[in-house]
Design a protein around this motif. Structure first.
Motif, PDB file in Angstrom:
ATOM      1  N   ASP A 105       5.243  -4.473   7.496  1.00 15.46           N
ATOM      2  CA  ASP A 105       4.448  -4.639   6.277  1.00 15.46           C
ATOM      3  C   ASP A 105       3.135  -5.347   6.569  1.00 15.46           C
ATOM      4  OD1 ASP A 105       6.024  -6.858   6.927  1.00 15.46           O
ATOM      5  OD2 ASP A 105       6.285  -7.503   4.855  1.00 15.46           O
ATOM      6  N   ILE A 108       0.781  -3.039   8.497  1.00 18.12           N
ATOM      7  CA  ILE A 108       0.145  -2.060   7.611  1.00 18.12           C
ATOM      8  C   ILE A 108      -1.037  -2.720   6.896  1.00 18.12           C
ATOM      9  CG2 ILE A 108       0.461  -0.691   5.504  1.00 18.12           C
ATOM     10  CD1 ILE A 108       3.419  -0.331   6.481  1.00 18.12           C
ATOM     11  N   ARG A 109      -0.847  -3.923   6.406  1.00 11.79           N
ATOM     12  CA  ARG A 109      -1.928  -4.639   5.723  1.00 11.79           C
ATOM     13  C   ARG A 109      -3.132  -4.867   6.647  1.00 11.79           C
ATOM     14  NH1 ARG A 109      -0.450  -9.334   1.411  1.00 11.79           N
ATOM     15  NH2 ARG A 109       1.587  -8.617   0.703  1.00 11.79           N
ATOM     16  N   LEU A 115       1.107   3.406   6.482  1.00 16.49           N
ATOM     17  CA  LEU A 115       2.429   3.327   5.876  1.00 16.49           C
ATOM     18  C   LEU A 115       3.262   4.567   6.199  1.00 16.49           C
ATOM     19  CD1 LEU A 115       4.575   2.185   3.914  1.00 16.49           C
ATOM     20  CD2 LEU A 115       3.274   3.237   2.035  1.00 16.49           C
ATOM     21  N   TYR A 118       4.587   4.506   9.735  1.00 14.04           N
ATOM     22  CA  TYR A 118       5.633   3.490   9.886  1.00 14.04           C
ATOM     23  C   TYR A 118       6.963   3.963   9.302  1.00 14.04           C
ATOM     24  CZ  TYR A 118       8.340  -0.690   8.691  1.00 14.04           C
ATOM     25  OH  TYR A 118       9.350  -1.603   8.524  1.00 14.04           O
ATOM     26  N   LEU A 146      10.881  -7.392   7.813  1.00  7.64           N
ATOM     27  CA  LEU A 146       9.632  -7.527   7.074  1.00  7.64           C
ATOM     28  C   LEU A 146       9.289  -9.010   6.946  1.00  7.64           C
ATOM     29  CD1 LEU A 146      10.485  -4.876   4.338  1.00  7.64           C
ATOM     30  CD2 LEU A 146       9.019  -4.544   6.340  1.00  7.64           C
ATOM     31  N   SER A 150       5.259 -10.399   1.855  1.00  7.00           N
ATOM     32  CA  SER A 150       5.210  -9.228   0.972  1.00  7.00           C
ATOM     33  C   SER A 150       5.997  -9.446  -0.310  1.00  7.00           C
ATOM     34  CB  SER A 150       5.740  -7.987   1.701  1.00  7.00           C
ATOM     35  OG  SER A 150       4.807  -7.576   2.674  1.00  7.00           O
ATOM     36  N   SER A 158       2.307  -1.887   0.828  1.00  9.21           N
ATOM     37  CA  SER A 158       3.061  -2.623   1.850  1.00  9.21           C
ATOM     38  C   SER A 158       4.195  -3.450   1.236  1.00  9.21           C
ATOM     39  CB  SER A 158       2.133  -3.535   2.655  1.00  9.21           C
ATOM     40  OG  SER A 158       1.519  -4.499   1.809  1.00  9.21           O
ATOM     41  N   ASP A 162       7.694   0.043  -0.973  1.00  9.78           N
ATOM     42  CA  ASP A 162       6.822   0.999  -0.288  1.00  9.78           C
ATOM     43  C   ASP A 162       7.302   1.284   1.131  1.00  9.78           C
ATOM     44  OD1 ASP A 162       5.040   1.181  -2.449  1.00  9.78           O
ATOM     45  OD2 ASP A 162       3.817  -0.486  -1.707  1.00  9.78           O
ATOM     46  N   THR A 163       7.742   0.246   1.817  1.00 14.40           N
ATOM     47  CA  THR A 163       8.091   0.377   3.239  1.00 14.40           C
ATOM     48  C   THR A 163       9.540   0.806   3.470  1.00 14.40           C
ATOM     49  OG1 THR A 163       8.600  -1.998   3.336  1.00 14.40           O
ATOM     50  CG2 THR A 163       6.371  -1.319   3.976  1.00 14.40           C
TER      51      THR A 163
END
Length: 282
Positions: A105, A108-109, A115, A118, A146, A150, A158, A162-163
């Motif tokens: 996460d 991705i940020r 995303l 991943y 994670l 988040s 993220s 979402d992940t």
């Protein structure tokens, strides 16, 4: 032998990836029953478990292990054969929580990858683990790792939702958390609630003091109290395991490091909640 769904394994992520300093940590604030380790990105997917950073754990303690193979190659299925050989090399008797690209996460940020890439890679890897589990590896578990960040400061694209790689693939939700982001329910609550929504247990591959924020030993004791009394989803009755992040990190302070009060509190947790890892079950 009766298995224990009430167990919490206490461990550490020591400085040396080889695990050579684990015995020192164990003597200082053990008994420790799990070790957090990871492969550097340059190492890719190891040829075997014995050759991986988790190999030294066999016969001594459980493992929480992750790697950083080419995320595009994994997503595209180009590492299937290599990954299956690796997973099948893990001794069936060894408890191992395995993942790829921990804290995805945050990556991705920060733009390390997208995303979609991943989630595709994670889905592929966990699907291969599921195949090996079906062949008799009952002590092998998937863990998505994670950050509590988040949960405390969610951002579209993220979030935990979402992940998520899809139903039926994740055995445990792992979240790394540090003192500068909160305490107790404020810090861990969003992840616990997400784990409950997916009916899976939760775990903490990394826990420690941030470089900023509280350094009070009360924080450490409060986290022990929360982890040992708070279940996620599934049948496990509390956090499945927790590993102190006892090394230098970009946002963290070695915990418990060489601070006598922190060491005493960590040792008390290990002794009070000790459970043989051989008796552990999710």
């Amino acid at each position: 032998m009766a298995k224990n769904r009430n167990a919490i394994l206490w461990g550490t992520c020591p400085r040396n990836l080889s695990g050579s300093d684990f015995a020192e940590k164990d003597a200082s604030y053990g008994p420790l029953t799990i070790r957090r380790s990871y492969q550097p990105a340059a190492a890719g997917m190891p040829a075997s478990w014995r050759q991986s950073t988790g190999g030294v754990d066999v016969g001594k303690r459980a493992s929480c292990w992750s790697a950083k193979p080419s995320i595009t190659a994994m997503a595209g299925g180009n590492l299937d054969g290599q990954t299956l050989r690796f997973l099948r090399s893990i001794p069936k008797s060894h408890i191992a929580f395995v993942s790829i690209w921990h804290e995805g996460d945050g990556k991705i940020r920060h733009g390390a990858f997208r995303l979609a890439t991943y989630t595709a890679a994670l889905k592929r890897f966990f699907g291969l683990v599921r195949q090996v589990q079906s062949e008799g590896w009952t002590n092998l578990h998937t863990i998505q790792i994670l950050t509590t960040w988040s949960g405390t400061s969610p951002r579209a694209g993220s979030t935990y939702a979402d992940t998520w790689p899809g139903s039926g693939l994740v055995d445990v939700l792992g979240v790394d958390g540090y003192s500068h982001l909160g305490s107790g329910t404020t810090l861990w609550g969003p992840a616990v609630e997400f784990a409950r929504s997916k009916d899976i247990p939760w775990a903490v591959p990394e826990i420690g003091y941030g470089r900023t924020g509280t350094r009070s030993v009360t924080w450490l004791k409060d986290q022990v109290a929360y982890l040992t009394t708070t279940p996620g989803g599934g049948a496990h009755t509390r956090c499945a395991f927790a590993c102190w992040f006892d090394t230098v990190g970009p946002i963290s302070t070695p915990t418990p490091g060489n601070v006598s009060g922190w060491i005493a509190a960590a040792k008390d947790a290990s002794q009070t909640y000790y459970s043989d890892d051989n008796d552990f079950v999710l």
